[in-house]
Design an enzyme around this catalytic site. Structure first.
Site, short mmCIF file in Angstrom:
data_model
loop_
_atom_site.label_atom_id
_atom_site.label_comp_id
_atom_site.label_asym_id
_atom_site.label_seq_id
_atom_site.Cartn_x
_atom_site.Cartn_y
_atom_site.Cartn_z
N ARG A 1 0.85 -1.13 0.00
CA ARG A 1 -0.14 0.01 -0.14
C ARG A 1 0.92 1.19 -0.02
O ARG A 1 0.27 2.56 0.42
CB ARG A 1 -0.92 -0.06 1.26
CG ARG A 1 -2.16 -0.71 1.15
CD ARG A 1 -2.74 -0.98 2.43
NE ARG A 1 -4.02 -2.10 2.27
CZ ARG A 1 -5.36 -1.76 1.88
NH1 ARG A 1 -5.56 -0.33 1.89
NH2 ARG A 1 -6.01 -2.60 2.01
N ASP B 1 1.06 24.45 12.62
CA ASP B 1 0.08 25.42 12.41
C ASP B 1 -0.46 25.72 13.71
O ASP B 1 -0.40 24.88 14.96
CB ASP B 1 -1.13 25.01 11.35
CG ASP B 1 -1.72 23.45 11.99
OD1 ASP B 1 -1.10 22.33 11.92
OD2 ASP B 1 -2.79 23.49 12.32
N1 HPA Z 1 -5.23 19.03 13.49
C1 HPA Z 1 -5.24 17.85 13.56
N2 HPA Z 1 -4.02 17.13 13.19
C2 HPA Z 1 -2.97 17.94 12.86
C3 HPA Z 1 -3.18 19.36 12.79
C4 HPA Z 1 -4.46 19.80 13.24
O1 HPA Z 1 -4.53 21.24 13.18
N3 HPA Z 1 -1.93 19.81 12.39
C5 HPA Z 1 -1.02 18.80 12.25
N4 HPA Z 1 -1.67 17.73 12.47
#
Ligand code: HPA
Length: 238
Positions: free
Chosen positions: A44, A204
């Site tokens: 996969r 982020d």
């Molecule tokens: N949410 C869920 N998983 C993640 C995020 C997020 O904002 N950023 C990196 N992995």
């Protein structure tokens, strides 16, 4: 013995495995950091490699995204391939205000909105927890590496696109960041009597509308990979 998801033979994996979500990251780590790396799984496209880091035999196997995928691969590594230590490396969204972009999170424990633990039939709420052996080695490696890092509780979520917008509620409980795999990894490790740890970099800040660039993600990923490799090499010597 191959499984429906993994064509590796018993003995193909080292006792310590690094697990990024992304197969191409697994390939990048093998090519950049491992000597004599051999591909042990391609089923996969979920690439796995085994080689040597500074003389220590280590493996890197991708997990895919989300708890069901991590649940399958980590279960098989522990139960079929006799792996002792799994160190997940991945990205997270910041939740706690003190956690900034590009910083690292080492997950002591995982809160979760998932029903993964229902399979154990426990008469209460299970607390998925990191291995102290791996956690203490990772904190030492992170201190030596020098970048900013946080150690604490994270949220493993079943949803990336969360209609309820629940992050601010988790923030009240001092949860550091959100990702989607570690609670399954920690529960599988506990059930198999093995060791697991997650090290994340913050890609982020959903509550503040901030994101890193692709280039920044690559650089901060390198700090985390090197911390994880040093952790793995240190525990192999214990
Ligand atoms: N949410 C869920 N998983 C993640 C995020 C997020 O904002 N950023 C990196 N992995």
């Amino acid at each position: 013995m191959p499984t429906p998801h993994n064509s590796a033979e018993k003995g193909d994996y080292a006792s310590t495995v690094l697990m990024p979500g992304d197969p191409l990251r697994a390939q990048f780590i093998a090519e950049k950091y491992l000597d004599d790396a051999e591909c042990v799984n391609k089923v996969r496209g979920m690439l796995g490699f085994t080689g040597y880091y500074k003389g220590t035999r280590l493996s890197v196997q991708s997990s895919g995204m989300g708890m069901p995928s991590m649940g399958i691969y980590s279960h098989e590594l522990f139960e079929i391939y006799d792996v002792q230590n799994i160190i997940r490396i991945g990205t997270a969204g910041a939740i706690a205000g003190k956690v900034g972009l590009r910083e690292m999170i080492i997950a002591v424990s995982c809160s979760t909105n998932s029903s993964y633990a229902l399979q154990y039939g426990l008469p209460g709420t299970y607390a998925p927890t990191a291995s102290w052996k791996l956690l203490s080695a990772a904190v030492k490696a992170a201190e030596e590496h020098g970048g900013a890092f946080h150690v604490g509780n994270i949220l493993t979520s079943d949803a990336f696109y969360d209609d309820a917008g629940s992050l601010s509620v988790w923030q009240k409980m001092n949860v550091l960041g959100i990702e989607m795999e570690s609670a399954a990894l920690y529960m599988n490790a506990a059930r198999s009597g093995r060791d697991a740890l997650t090290i994340l970099t913050v890609s982020d800040c959903p509550l503040r509308g901030l994101e890193t660039t692709a280039e920044e993600r690559q650089t901060t990923f390198i700090d985390m990979i090197e911390t994880a490799l040093e952790t793995a090499a240190a525990v192999e010597k214990i």
